[in-house]
Design a protein around this motif. Structure first.
Motif, PDB file in Angstrom:
ATOM      1  N   GLY A  36      87.143 -25.209 -17.825  1.00 20.82           N
ATOM      2  CA  GLY A  36      87.239 -26.172 -16.738  1.00 20.82           C
ATOM      3  C   GLY A  36      86.519 -25.749 -15.486  1.00 20.82           C
ATOM      4  O   GLY A  36      86.021 -26.571 -14.729  1.00 20.82           O
ATOM      5  N   SER A  37      86.408 -24.427 -15.250  1.00 17.65           N
ATOM      6  CA  SER A  37      85.712 -23.977 -14.039  1.00 17.65           C
ATOM      7  C   SER A  37      84.235 -24.313 -14.117  1.00 17.65           C
ATOM      8  O   SER A  37      83.599 -24.643 -13.130  1.00 17.65           O
ATOM      9  CB  SER A  37      85.903 -22.471 -13.851  1.00 17.65           C
ATOM     10  OG  SER A  37      85.409 -21.755 -14.975  1.00 17.65           O
ATOM     11  N   PRO A  44      84.222 -34.831 -11.683  1.00 22.38           N
ATOM     12  CA  PRO A  44      85.101 -35.471 -12.665  1.00 22.38           C
ATOM     13  C   PRO A  44      84.330 -36.308 -13.664  1.00 22.38           C
ATOM     14  O   PRO A  44      83.298 -36.887 -13.353  1.00 22.38           O
ATOM     15  CB  PRO A  44      86.005 -36.352 -11.796  1.00 22.38           C
ATOM     16  CG  PRO A  44      85.219 -36.598 -10.547  1.00 22.38           C
ATOM     17  CD  PRO A  44      84.417 -35.351 -10.326  1.00 22.38           C
ATOM     18  N   VAL A  45      84.836 -36.336 -14.892  1.00 21.64           N
ATOM     19  CA  VAL A  45      84.262 -37.205 -15.919  1.00 21.64           C
ATOM     20  C   VAL A  45      84.552 -38.649 -15.537  1.00 21.64           C
ATOM     21  O   VAL A  45      85.680 -38.987 -15.212  1.00 21.64           O
ATOM     22  CB  VAL A  45      84.867 -36.883 -17.292  1.00 21.64           C
ATOM     23  CG1 VAL A  45      84.334 -37.825 -18.357  1.00 21.64           C
ATOM     24  CG2 VAL A  45      84.577 -35.435 -17.662  1.00 21.64           C
ATOM     25  N   PRO A  46      83.548 -39.547 -15.527  1.00 21.88           N
ATOM     26  CA  PRO A  46      83.781 -40.919 -15.063  1.00 21.88           C
ATOM     27  C   PRO A  46      84.633 -41.729 -16.016  1.00 21.88           C
ATOM     28  O   PRO A  46      84.803 -41.375 -17.177  1.00 21.88           O
ATOM     29  CB  PRO A  46      82.352 -41.491 -14.981  1.00 21.88           C
ATOM     30  CG  PRO A  46      81.581 -40.700 -15.982  1.00 21.88           C
ATOM     31  CD  PRO A  46      82.160 -39.318 -15.943  1.00 21.88           C
ATOM     32  N   ARG A  63      93.874 -33.031 -13.732  1.00 19.66           N
ATOM     33  CA  ARG A  63      94.273 -34.317 -13.176  1.00 19.66           C
ATOM     34  C   ARG A  63      93.588 -35.403 -14.016  1.00 19.66           C
ATOM     35  O   ARG A  63      92.357 -35.430 -14.143  1.00 19.66           O
ATOM     36  CB  ARG A  63      93.861 -34.419 -11.710  1.00 19.66           C
ATOM     37  CG  ARG A  63      94.377 -35.683 -10.998  1.00 19.66           C
ATOM     38  CD  ARG A  63      94.020 -35.656  -9.513  1.00 19.66           C
ATOM     39  NE  ARG A  63      94.699 -34.569  -8.818  1.00 19.66           N
ATOM     40  CZ  ARG A  63      94.061 -33.597  -8.161  1.00 19.66           C
ATOM     41  NH1 ARG A  63      92.752 -33.557  -8.133  1.00 19.66           N
ATOM     42  NH2 ARG A  63      94.766 -32.658  -7.539  1.00 19.66           N
ATOM     43  N   ILE A  64      94.397 -36.296 -14.587  1.00 18.56           N
ATOM     44  CA  ILE A  64      93.868 -37.321 -15.487  1.00 18.56           C
ATOM     45  C   ILE A  64      94.236 -38.694 -14.937  1.00 18.56           C
ATOM     46  O   ILE A  64      95.397 -38.935 -14.571  1.00 18.56           O
ATOM     47  CB  ILE A  64      94.433 -37.148 -16.908  1.00 18.56           C
ATOM     48  CG1 ILE A  64      94.250 -35.698 -17.374  1.00 18.56           C
ATOM     49  CG2 ILE A  64      93.737 -38.100 -17.879  1.00 18.56           C
ATOM     50  CD1 ILE A  64      94.911 -35.396 -18.705  1.00 18.56           C
ATOM     51  N   GLU A  90      89.640 -34.387 -14.422  1.00 17.85           N
ATOM     52  CA  GLU A  90      88.968 -33.326 -13.693  1.00 17.85           C
ATOM     53  C   GLU A  90      89.872 -32.096 -13.645  1.00 17.85           C
ATOM     54  O   GLU A  90      91.101 -32.212 -13.607  1.00 17.85           O
ATOM     55  CB  GLU A  90      88.622 -33.770 -12.277  1.00 17.85           C
ATOM     56  CG  GLU A  90      89.820 -34.160 -11.420  1.00 17.85           C
ATOM     57  CD  GLU A  90      89.400 -34.639 -10.041  1.00 17.85           C
ATOM     58  OE1 GLU A  90      88.253 -34.401  -9.665  1.00 17.85           O
ATOM     59  OE2 GLU A  90      90.231 -35.251  -9.359  1.00 17.85           O
ATOM     60  N   PRO A  91      89.275 -30.903 -13.689  1.00 13.01           N
ATOM     61  CA  PRO A  91      90.076 -29.686 -13.593  1.00 13.01           C
ATOM     62  C   PRO A  91      90.565 -29.475 -12.159  1.00 13.01           C
ATOM     63  O   PRO A  91      89.909 -29.865 -11.200  1.00 13.01           O
ATOM     64  CB  PRO A  91      89.087 -28.592 -14.009  1.00 13.01           C
ATOM     65  CG  PRO A  91      87.744 -29.158 -13.677  1.00 13.01           C
ATOM     66  CD  PRO A  91      87.849 -30.638 -13.879  1.00 13.01           C
TER      67      PRO A  91
END
Length: 301
Positions: A36-37, A44-46, A63-64, A90-91
């Protein structure tokens, strides 16, 4: 209209290669570790829906986002995503990481109806906290996936299917009651029934098969509700109309047929329920800003 990212898009974007079994058009399976780092630097993934399934074991804080819902994960969590699910993640923090496996529906052809499992249906929030024992057990299953996929065992793909179902059942056994509480309102039930009915028409595997349901009224009739009621339910749960959802899925299938078969554009048009090839050409160009023939040529080149 933006189409769903395909599994080919994932491999091209993340790995710059496409596995041999996917190139041959058969079901695909793969397993990865992720950090994740590293991903955090990319942002964040869209929000997107993909054309493949994915199971992610998440360690650390993530966080989802699901529409207006936000889920903060704890020490260990698992996420089940499917072609009907739109989410963003996103991590959070410095060292989140995990495992994931991704696969197409065709990988499980004749092995089980994965889409019928509650964890892969669109009416739930498919993120679950895991106990330490569950997390350790599922992590071990992912490690076994790495062993199997790199082995020369002739039945390794059957073994991978069994390991995947082991993860599904491990999570499902203790959470059946919780999952059954989702989708209890009328709009959600109608939406799930519609999406299942839509997906049941695909894939188009031969020229003798043709879409039976093409319009919003076709689906409303099959579900025994008024078309306005169907539209209202889908608008509430997906923020899209029945017509838009049908068009998105038809476009997705059209692109697959243009890429993976040598059928003529006329044959593809007929299989997708268009009586005239000109109607199909106009439909495709409206949504993709190019003709079916040009799309195929660009794909080949």
């Amino acid at each position: 209209m933006n189409s769903k990212p395909s599994i080919q898009d994932f491999y091209n974007a993340e790995l710059r290669w496409i596995p041999e079994n996917l190139q041959k058009g058969i079901g695909n399976f793969n397993v990865f570790k992720f950090n994740g780092s590293r991903d955090k630097k990319l942002g964040p993934v869209p929000f997107v829906r993909k054309d493949f399934y994915k199971i992610s074991l998440l360690t650390g804080n993530w966080r989802i986002y699901f529409g207006d819902r936000v889920i903060e994960t704890g020490a260990q969590s698992i996420l089940f995503s499917n072609p009907l699910l739109s989410y963003q993640w996103e991590p959070v923090g410095e060292s989140p990481n995990g495992y994931c496996c991704l696969f197409t529906a065709s990988f499980f052809s004749n092995f089980g109806k994965l889409s019928e499992y509650p964890l892969f249906q669109p009416n739930i929030i498919p993120v679950f906290e895991l106990s330490n024992d569950e997390g350790s057990y599922i992590k071990a299953l992912f490690e076994r996936m790495f062993e199997e996929i790199s082995s020369d065992y002739i039945y390794r793909y059957d073994a991978l299917k069994n390991l995947t179902f082991d993860i599904v059942h491990t999570v499902l056994k203790k959470r059946s009651a919780r999952i059954s509480n989702f989708g209890s309102n009328s709009a959600q039930r109608i939406s799930v029934q519609f999406l299942e009915l839509l997906e049941r028409q695909f894939p188009i595997e031969n020229l003798q098969r043709r879409l039976e349901l093409r319009s919003a009224s076709d689906y409303a009739d099959r579900l025994a509700i008024h078309v306005n009621h169907l539209n209202k339910a889908l608008k509430k749960t997906t923020n899209k109309t029945t017509t838009v959802l049908i068009a998105e899925r038809v476009i997705q299938e059209a692109k697959i047929l243009l890429e993976k078969t040598n059928w003529s554009v006329s044959d593809i048009a007929q299989s997708l329920g268009f009586n005239e090839v000109t109607h199909f050409n106009n439909f495709f160009k409206k949504h993709e800003n190019t003709s079916p023939s040009k799309f195929r040529m660009d794909w080949i080149s």
